[in-house]
Design a protein around this motif. Structure first.
Motif, PDB file in Angstrom:
ATOM      1  N   HIS A  63       0.806  -1.222   0.000  1.00 23.04           N
ATOM      2  CA  HIS A  63       0.000   0.000   0.000  1.00 23.04           C
ATOM      3  C   HIS A  63       0.837   1.270   0.000  1.00 23.04           C
ATOM      4  CE1 HIS A  63       1.025  -0.011   4.296  1.00 23.04           C
ATOM      5  NE2 HIS A  63       0.599  -1.268   4.329  1.00 23.04           N
ATOM      6  N   THR A  70       5.128   2.514   9.034  1.00 24.23           N
ATOM      7  CA  THR A  70       3.922   2.165   9.783  1.00 24.23           C
ATOM      8  C   THR A  70       4.184   2.186  11.280  1.00 24.23           C
ATOM      9  OG1 THR A  70       3.092   0.816   7.943  1.00 24.23           O
ATOM     10  CG2 THR A  70       2.162   0.384  10.130  1.00 24.23           C
ATOM     11  N   ASN A 155      -3.229   8.077   2.363  1.00 26.05           N
ATOM     12  CA  ASN A 155      -4.389   7.201   2.465  1.00 26.05           C
ATOM     13  C   ASN A 155      -5.475   7.591   1.458  1.00 26.05           C
ATOM     14  OD1 ASN A 155      -4.498   5.149   4.947  1.00 26.05           O
ATOM     15  ND2 ASN A 155      -3.200   6.880   5.503  1.00 26.05           N
ATOM     16  N   HIS A 156      -5.668   8.884   1.291  1.00 25.88           N
ATOM     17  CA  HIS A 156      -6.752   9.364   0.437  1.00 25.88           C
ATOM     18  C   HIS A 156      -6.433   9.165  -1.039  1.00 25.88           C
ATOM     19  CE1 HIS A 156     -10.507  11.802   0.576  1.00 25.88           C
ATOM     20  NE2 HIS A 156     -10.192  12.005  -0.705  1.00 25.88           N
ATOM     21  N   ILE A 159      -4.409   5.180  -1.647  1.00 29.22           N
ATOM     22  CA  ILE A 159      -5.108   3.952  -1.255  1.00 29.22           C
ATOM     23  C   ILE A 159      -6.601   4.051  -1.565  1.00 29.22           C
ATOM     24  CG2 ILE A 159      -5.645   2.386   0.653  1.00 29.22           C
ATOM     25  CD1 ILE A 159      -3.024   3.380   1.979  1.00 29.22           C
ATOM     26  N   ILE A 224     -10.203   2.374   6.326  1.00 26.27           N
ATOM     27  CA  ILE A 224      -8.868   1.793   6.192  1.00 26.27           C
ATOM     28  C   ILE A 224      -8.309   1.621   7.598  1.00 26.27           C
ATOM     29  CG2 ILE A 224      -6.535   2.134   5.309  1.00 26.27           C
ATOM     30  CD1 ILE A 224      -7.785   3.966   3.131  1.00 26.27           C
ATOM     31  N   TYR A 226      -5.145   0.020   9.874  1.00 24.80           N
ATOM     32  CA  TYR A 226      -3.787  -0.525   9.851  1.00 24.80           C
ATOM     33  C   TYR A 226      -3.715  -1.682  10.833  1.00 24.80           C
ATOM     34  CZ  TYR A 226      -2.069   3.012   6.680  1.00 24.80           C
ATOM     35  OH  TYR A 226      -1.862   3.772   5.550  1.00 24.80           O
ATOM     36  N   LEU A 252      -3.302  -3.699   5.508  1.00 23.23           N
ATOM     37  CA  LEU A 252      -4.476  -2.899   5.816  1.00 23.23           C
ATOM     38  C   LEU A 252      -5.698  -3.803   5.833  1.00 23.23           C
ATOM     39  CD1 LEU A 252      -3.855   0.054   3.314  1.00 23.23           C
ATOM     40  CD2 LEU A 252      -2.988  -0.190   5.655  1.00 23.23           C
ATOM     41  N   TYR A 292      -8.053   5.357   8.755  1.00 23.80           N
ATOM     42  CA  TYR A 292      -8.450   6.483   7.916  1.00 23.80           C
ATOM     43  C   TYR A 292      -9.887   6.224   7.509  1.00 23.80           C
ATOM     44  CZ  TYR A 292      -8.307  10.275   4.521  1.00 23.80           C
ATOM     45  OH  TYR A 292      -8.550  11.452   3.848  1.00 23.80           O
ATOM     46  N   CYS A 294     -12.979   7.124   5.406  1.00 27.25           N
ATOM     47  CA  CYS A 294     -13.127   7.755   4.093  1.00 27.25           C
ATOM     48  C   CYS A 294     -14.574   8.155   3.841  1.00 27.25           C
ATOM     49  CB  CYS A 294     -12.684   6.799   2.994  1.00 27.25           C
ATOM     50  SG  CYS A 294     -11.063   6.055   3.273  1.00 27.25           S
TER      51      CYS A 294
END
Length: 366
Positions: A63, A70, A155-156, A159, A224, A226, A252, A292, A294
């Motif tokens: 990812h 991380t 992330n946005h 991913i 999302i 982790y 993820l 995250y 979304c």
């Protein structure tokens, strides 16, 4: 130009992995390294389509963050809980009931886990909007703004957008159908969440049947998570069984939310999931989470994408019964205000429901 020196964050040491023989869910693993060409994305979209239309959950690997990156994120994630005094935390509490927003702290004992037993949660989280400047933050976090902001953008755009392209292809729509409603710089409530679960008393465990966060769906497009080693997350299968979600190092865990279920007409499932007391060899540890959440752009309508050839073939099974179809902003706000605070009513099969908006009820499982 000299190298920039990253601010020091105390190292967070996670719990050791459980050695218990748990009943794990079999979830697909999606490799984003195989999504670089249109041909690869089309092939991968079949796996994502099947995962979201069956389990509603899957793993993602490759990812874009290394294991070291991380670990650094988890070090930063612990800062708002261990480096901020309680009095200062109260100055940055989110306006959940007033504005339907999670920005800021959700302190412990805010949610009701068991109305019958009067048990409240032992969960604390701190939420940072993708636009980190939307509100003030505790002093201890300010040195980490560049890293948190970069994490949100990654992330946005790297991913979420990659997965939205695959989900659109799964509906036989152009790749950018969903991406264009999820701009990083658009007005929206996508946010980073740092979350910490604290051990509870045996009395509370007994009253709640070891449930730490009752079964629910998330309300955005997708979540999302982790992966971290403390086993506690469970999903409800189509067969009605609770299965554990296994930890995979630097992977993820992705799940669909209500908004994705609405815009896909029910084709993609927002799966019920919950958090329970960890197995015996992990009890006594705190559980630190990095997420995250979304959301679509605030003005996006949650109407089904009826132009999808897939929906034209299989039909629409999830939409609003009557009245105006809400926007992402209206649905998010309504669910944030009500979540964990309003009483629920039992249905015939024992599931508890709480009406949110336009005839659609959020379901909760104890």
């Amino acid at each position: 130009m000299p190298d920039l020196v990253a601010p020091v964050a105390p190292h967070y040491v996670p719990a050791p992995r459980t050695q218990e023989n748990l009943d794990y869910a079999e979830l697909p693993i999606i490799d984003l390294a195989k999504a670089t060409t249109p041909e690869e994305r089309l092939a991968l979209s079949v796996q994502v389509r099947d995962a979201m239309s069956n389990q509603g959950f899957f793993y993602v690997i490759n990812h874009g963050y290394t294991p070291e990156q991380t670990k650094r994120v988890f070090d930063i994630a612990d800062v708002p809980f261990t480096q901020v005094r309680e009095a200062e935390k109260r100055s940055f509490v989110a306006k959940m009931e007033e504005e339907g927003s999670f920005q800021g702290y959700k302190l412990r004992q805010y949610w009701v886990i068991s109305f019958d037993g009067g048990v409240r949660d032992q969960i604390e989280h701190y939420n940072v909007n993708k636009d980190i400047t939307k509100r003030e933050h505790p002093e201890a976090l300010r040195a980490f703004f560049p890293e948190i902001s970069a994490f949100a953008r990654h992330n946005h755009e790297n991913i979420l957008h990659a997965l939205l392209r695959l989900l659109a292809l799964g509906l036989e729509l152009p790749e950018d159908t969903l991406v264009k409603h999820h701009g990083f710089d658009a007005v929206g409530e996508s946010y980073v969440r740092f979350m910490k679960y604290y051990p509870r008393s045996q009395e509370d465990e007994a009253k709640t049947h070891r449930v730490w966060l009752k079964g629910h769906t998330d309300f955005g497009i997708m979540t999302i998570l982790y992966s971290q080693p403390v086993a506690a997350l469970q999903i409800l299968t189509k067969e009605g069984d609770w299965k554990w979600v296994k930890h995979i190092e630097n992977a993820l865990v992705i799940n669909a939310g209500d908004a994705l279920e609405f815009v896909s007409g029910g084709y993609y499932h927002a799966t019920i999931h919950r958090v329970v007391q960890p197995p015996p060899d992990q009890q006594g540890y705190t559980r630190l989470g990095v997420f995250y959440f979304c959301m679509a752009d605030e003005d996006m309508s949650l109407a089904p994408l009826l132009q999808s050839p897939v929906l034209q073939r299989v039909g629409v099974t999830k939409t609003f019964e009557s009245g105006k179809i809400p926007t992402m902003s209206e649905w998010r706000s309504a669910r944030t205000i009500a979540f964990g605070r309003s009483a629920t009513k039992a249905t015939e099969n024992g599931v508890k429901e709480q009406e949110i908006i336009n005839g659609v009820a959020a379901k909760f499982f104890d």
